[in-house]
Design a protein around this motif. Structure first.
Motif, PDB file in Angstrom:
ATOM      1  N   ASN A 336      -2.900  10.148  -0.608  1.00  0.00           N
ATOM      2  CA  ASN A 336      -2.790   8.884  -1.963  1.00  0.00           C
ATOM      3  C   ASN A 336      -2.542   7.491  -1.050  1.00  0.00           C
ATOM      4  OD1 ASN A 336      -0.825   7.214  -4.222  1.00  0.00           O
ATOM      5  ND2 ASN A 336       0.108   9.482  -4.685  1.00  0.00           N
ATOM      6  N   ASN A 337      -2.920   6.959  -2.261  1.00  0.00           N
ATOM      7  CA  ASN A 337      -2.803   6.157  -1.678  1.00  0.00           C
ATOM      8  C   ASN A 337      -3.670   5.850  -0.195  1.00  0.00           C
ATOM      9  OD1 ASN A 337      -2.152   3.085  -3.518  1.00  0.00           O
ATOM     10  ND2 ASN A 337      -0.903   2.266  -2.655  1.00  0.00           N
ATOM     11  N   CYS A 338      -4.782   5.503   0.152  1.00  0.00           N
ATOM     12  CA  CYS A 338      -5.253   5.697   1.031  1.00  0.00           C
ATOM     13  C   CYS A 338      -6.412   5.416   1.728  1.00  0.00           C
ATOM     14  CB  CYS A 338      -4.643   7.956   1.790  1.00  0.00           C
ATOM     15  SG  CYS A 338      -3.284   7.465   2.371  1.00  0.00           S
ATOM     16  N   TYR A 339      -7.257   5.128   2.781  1.00  0.00           N
ATOM     17  CA  TYR A 339      -8.305   4.671   2.526  1.00  0.00           C
ATOM     18  C   TYR A 339      -8.988   5.362   3.682  1.00  0.00           C
ATOM     19  CZ  TYR A 339     -13.470   2.811   3.720  1.00  0.00           C
ATOM     20  OH  TYR A 339     -14.129   2.318   4.586  1.00  0.00           O
ATOM     21  N   MET A 340      -9.808   6.518   3.921  1.00  0.00           N
ATOM     22  CA  MET A 340     -10.625   7.416   4.672  1.00  0.00           C
ATOM     23  C   MET A 340     -11.855   7.432   5.269  1.00  0.00           C
ATOM     24  SD  MET A 340      -9.806  11.761   4.720  1.00  0.00           S
ATOM     25  CE  MET A 340     -10.599  12.144   5.925  1.00  0.00           C
ATOM     26  N   MET A 341     -12.162   6.603   6.531  1.00  0.00           N
ATOM     27  CA  MET A 341     -13.706   6.443   6.585  1.00  0.00           C
ATOM     28  C   MET A 341     -14.099   7.531   6.687  1.00  0.00           C
ATOM     29  SD  MET A 341     -12.583   3.331   8.410  1.00  0.00           S
ATOM     30  CE  MET A 341     -11.719   1.297   8.377  1.00  0.00           C
ATOM     31  N   GLY A 342     -14.102   8.536   7.118  1.00  0.00           N
ATOM     32  CA  GLY A 342     -14.856   9.460   7.192  1.00  0.00           C
ATOM     33  C   GLY A 342     -15.344   9.744   8.606  1.00  0.00           C
TER      34      GLY A 342
END
Length: 422
Positions: A336-342
């Motif tokens: 939730n409310n995250c930026y996962m760059m990968g």
């Protein structure tokens, strides 16, 4: 078609300390955004969309990954004069110092620029998110007979104290400049803006750090070695002696200056109608063309979520998040409310079985991840709970940093199973 009047100079910025730890091992323009791009792709794409295809990117910190990205991404015809080149700070017979500021970076690199024929130098920042047709700004510059043009952005009184503010006459010619004015001075610094901007209370013109210089004037100004910064020294000094045009821009624009603005700019892409439009046929954002499979999602409730290529997702729920390339999220996890760059690569089944990797890349099973930036190649074990928010105090460990309530898990970090950060 190439606009042969213009040479673009993209300023990569300094050490990028306000974006640490995202800039710990990479320069600011190389920081990944929107799940599949790099920050530098924004000004480069704006230039390409404006038929400006001769570009230099100036940088001096951690430039290896930026070099690699540009080398692998921007290929033009062998018979074309188009190029995107990185210029890192270098010692010459004229200077043995690092870049001392934005103007000094241009000054030290002038011998590279002057090897090309051009009429105008377009100077851009490498850490802003916006979509602009530079041809319109160039046409306004030529029509006005200006020697310098500055892109300006209408702001309200609250924001005006954080910017360099310009005051114009009725012909949009800049007459004066003040750096980060105090609120009691603002009544004297209003300029003419559109009716829409007036209705929104945006009466002040902030410099966007986007400049057009006539070539001859730029050469003249670069002969003043004591002036090392455009915004603080070159521009204020030039306004009095050289016709300087304000080019008002009213589209979406944000300066990626710190972790908070970076986080919100990325999550803003999940809005129903995002202010920064990645789905525009005429304003495409270019990046490295990877050959990745489509993403595979199983049993996951996704709401306001952007998912890049090559992901394998078994999460229970993903809300208001950007999921980057090759991401893996395990079963029963909530993001939730995250930026996962990968991830930069996939772990094969053979590697997992042979090396008995205890913590796989990506997010494990039964995790709860909220208000978090996950840098590349992170390994989050099973049953991990990371619940960011204002209640958390600023803190740094080997594997993560907490800044303004946002938890930033560092590149290649391992967060063991059962870890709780809240």
């Amino acid at each position: 078609m190439i606009n042969d009047k213009v040479l673009s100079i993209i300023l990569g910025g300094g050490q990028g300390s306000r974006l640490y730890p995202l800039t710990e091992n990479r320069s600011k323009p190389a920081v990944p955004i929107a799940g599949k791009y790099r920050l530098v792709d924004i000004p480069i794409s704006n230039c390409i969309n404006s038929s400006i295809k001769r570009m230099y990117v100036l940088t001096q910190f951690n430039s290896a990954s930026l070099n690699k990205h540009i080398k692998n991404t921007y290929h033009f015809s062998f018979f074309s004069s188009a190029f995107v080149d990185v210029l890192a700070a270098e010692q010459t017979i004229h200077s043995d110092k690092w870049f001392q500021g934005t103007a000094d970076a241009v000054r030290q690199s002038m011998h590279h620029f002057l090897a090309h024929d051009f009429e105008y130098a377009l100077i851009l920042s490498g850490d802003q998110l916006y979509q602009m047709d530079f041809n319109e700004m160039i046409e306004a510059h030529e029509k006005s007979g200006a020697e310098i043009s500055i892109a300006t952005y209408p702001v309200n009184a609250k924001d005006a104290t954080s910017f360099g503010i310009l005051k114009t006459d009725e012909d949009s010619i800049i007459k004066s400049f003040i750096e980060k004015p105090k609120s009691d001075l603002l009544p004297d610094w209003t300029s003419q803006v559109s009716k829409q901007m007036q209705d929104e209370g945006r009466h002040y013109l902030a410099s966007m750090g986007i400049y057009i210089f006539n070539k001859n004037l730029l050469v003249e100004l670069m002969n003043e070695p004591n002036k090392v910064d455009f915004g603080k020294e070159i521009i204020p000094g030039a306004i009095a002696n050289h016709k300087t045009l304000s080019y008002q821009y009213e589209g979406y624009w944000t300066d990626i200056g710190n972790i908070d603005s970076f986080f919100e700019a990325n999550l803003g892409l999940t809005d129903e109608i995002p202010e920064f439009n990645l789905f525009d046929n005429n304003q495409r954002i270019y990046t490295h063309a990877r050959v990745l499979p489509t993403s595979k999602i199983s049993g996951t409730l996704c709401d306001k979520t952007v998912i890049a290529d090559g992901c394998i997702i078994h999460a229970a729920k993903i809300e208001r998040s950007v999921i980057g390339i090759r991401s893996r999220i395990g079963a029963e996890s909530t993001v939730n409310n995250c930026y996962m760059m990968g991830n930069d690569y996939y772990e094969t089944l053979e590697e997992v079985e042979t090396n008995k990797i205890k913590t796989l890349m990506g997010i494990g099973e039964r995790c709860f991840i909220k208000n978090v930036i996950l840098d590349k190649n992170c390994r989050i074990g099973d049953d991990v709970r990371i619940n960011g928010g204002p209640k958390l105090k600023d803190k740094e460990t080997k594997n993560y940093l907490i800044k303004d309530g946002i938890v930033v898990v560092k590149k290649d970090a391992i967060i063991p199973s059962g870890t709780i950060i809240q």
